[in-house]
Motif scaffolding. Structure first.
Motif: not given
Length: 265
Positions: A144-152, A204-207, A243-253
């Motif tokens: 949900a934080a993968m938004l333009p202008g957010n930082r890493l 960190g770098p910007r999204l 332990a548990a591990h969840w992962e998705h590959t996510v793009a900012v649009t």
């Protein structure tokens, strides 16, 4: 694209490149679903590996993990106290109540997809069920934080807040695994920057539109500390907690975060 300004922005892709990554990601999603369906008591993790590899190759893709720094599997199979990087093995046989984390990657037309999820073999204890759910909720908070202008580290902080929200929801404490996290991804599986699963926001770098990250929280029912087994791959909790591990590959649009590793219903 974006590599010339790597320090300032998270690497980004064109719309067409995101479509290519989503095609790779869909194969990963299909492989994960097939593995979950095959994961029954008495089945070895090597059999699960063969299921995943068949799905990936039948779709015209190549497993990302196979041969990666010498890794022998097409998936990572991490059961119970194994956090990540478990090696598929004929001797590693699933039992009722096991908590299984499967990490899978595929390359299609040079683009990578990377995704992981945790599930139970048969029924899970309430604690294990909560653990997996908390890890998923932490990942979703990061997405949900993968938004333009957010930082890493806005994404890192969101993941951490997601964990603490799950702790309140479940009335339990979780260990946020130290030293492991997500990463940028594209024509290579692991790219800079590294994405921590906790920390202060605003660094960190910007999204930007088109930036892609693999978001992958790992939580435990106990310690945040891990060790690597003698096989030089398998990461386990030092206290034996699950332990548990969840992962998705996510793009900012422009229309919000886009999951590129969608799983078939």
């Amino acid at each position: 694209m974006g590599f010339g300004r790597k320090r300032k922005v998270v690497p980004f892709r064109t719309t067409g490149e995101l479509e290519a990554m989503a095609a790779a990601g869909a194969i990963v999603g299909a492989a994960l679903v097939a593995v979950r369906e095959a994961a029954k008591p008495g089945v070895s993790t090597l059999e699960l590996d063969r299921v995943a590899e068949a799905v990936i190759r039948d779709a015209g893709a190549v497993p990302s993990f196979l041969g990666y720094h010498g890794f022998s599997g097409s998936i990572c199979t991490s059961v119970n106290d194994r956090v990540v990087h478990g090696i598929p093995s004929q001797a590693d046989v699933l039992a009722e109540g096991d908590l299984v984390s499967i990490d899978c990657g595929a390359i299609l037309d040079g683009w990578h997809g990377d995704s992981a999820w945790t599930f139970g073999v048969g029924g899970l204890s309430p604690a294990d069920s909560d653990l997996s759910d908390a890890t998923r909720l932490s990942m979703e908070a990061g997405i949900a934080a993968m938004l333009p202008g957010n930082r890493l580290t806005d994404v890192s902080h969101a993941i951490e807040l997601g964990t603490h929200a799950a702790e309140k929801l479940h009335s339990r404490n979780y260990g946020i695994v130290d030293g492991y996290g997500g990463h940028a991804i594209g024509r290579e599986m692991h790219m800079d920057p590294f994405l921590p699963n906790e920390g202060a926001p605003g660094k960190g770098p910007r999204l930007v539109v088109g930036s892609v990250l693999a978001i992958e929280p790992m939580l435990t029912l106990g310690t945040y500390e891990t060790e690597v087994l003698d096989d030089e791959w398998t990461v386990v909790t030092t206290d034996g907690s699950r332990a548990a591990h969840w992962e998705h590959t996510v793009a900012v649009t422009e229309d919000g975060p886009r999951i590129l590793t969608v799983r078939p219903e």
